[in-house]
Design an enzyme around this catalytic site. Sequence first.
Site, PDB file in Angstrom:
ATOM      1  N   LYS A  73      86.914 -32.217  80.051  1.00  0.00           N
ATOM      2  CA  LYS A  73      87.022 -32.086  81.507  1.00  0.00           C
ATOM      3  C   LYS A  73      87.006 -30.638  81.976  1.00  0.00           C
ATOM      4  CE  LYS A  73      89.602 -36.397  82.099  1.00  0.00           C
ATOM      5  NZ  LYS A  73      90.823 -37.035  82.646  1.00  0.00           N
ATOM      6  N   ASP A 109      91.120 -38.293  89.111  1.00  0.00           N
ATOM      7  CA  ASP A 109      92.253 -38.708  88.277  1.00  0.00           C
ATOM      8  C   ASP A 109      93.556 -38.789  89.063  1.00  0.00           C
ATOM      9  OD1 ASP A 109      91.017 -39.194  85.861  1.00  0.00           O
ATOM     10  OD2 ASP A 109      91.224 -37.136  85.140  1.00  0.00           O
TER      11      ASP A 109
END
Length: 289
Positions: A73, A109
């Site tokens: 990420k 997220d």
Amino acid sequence: MEKRITGHTGLMALFGSPIGHSGSPAMYNYSFAKLGLDYVYVAIDTGTDEIEAAIAGMRTYRMRGGNVTMPCKSAALHCMDELSPAARLIGAVNTIVNEDGRLIGHNTDGVGFVESLRDEGVEIKGKTMTLAGGGGAAAAILVQCALDGAREIFVFNRKDEFFGRTEELAEKVRSAAPGCAIRVCDIADADVMTARIAESDIFTNATVVGMKPMDGESVLQDTGVLRPGLVVADVVYNPEETRLLREAKEAGCVCIGGRGMLLWQGAAAFRLFTGQEMPVSEVKELFLR
């Protein structure tokens, strides 16, 4: 699946490693089929040393978008042409949208985590949370919970070469959400973490501890701090019930597993990819099966 793949079918993918356990392909492909959208979604095992090439492939194959999971990420952030405000603040990308060759990095997220709590009747506003972890998922949770009105967040991370980045993020979040008090601590100090959990409404594990092959381990050393009414959330979703959640359940805690976060962050990403709403209730039933 093969009956609906044509010469016009668009490709989307999940990049990260390990990837074989992921529920994302089932979630997205079900939703594409349900809504009659001509896309297919696959999982591609990708290490941090390969993510730049993988993302370049998104341009080459004109992929509409894709997702990024651990441990890629943060590395994916540097491959974007543009970043959403959340991705820039968090310092990590989990969703990529290809707008005519221009790659825009998002991070859903944090929204996914907050929505997974809300789906179980838990609101973050005014709450105190102890958060274990300092990676991309933990950063997203910290940012979103602070912005959504958490009163206090204690962040526990390993005191390694990346500890300073967690402290820097905490300072940025304090500026963006001055109503939330944030303290960063060493996760090796188990006594301090136990004391902070005792003061908290919510305890969240945002580390990989509990995920296969570490499914026999828990980030929490002192289970005596678990109590009825404490909300215990785990971002790990394979296994569905981690050791942490199993022990929390035995102690009478409110337990929230990682599948909810996966579902709701996926719903937010689906909206970015397609402009449509994922059939969340049906996808949820699919996951329950």
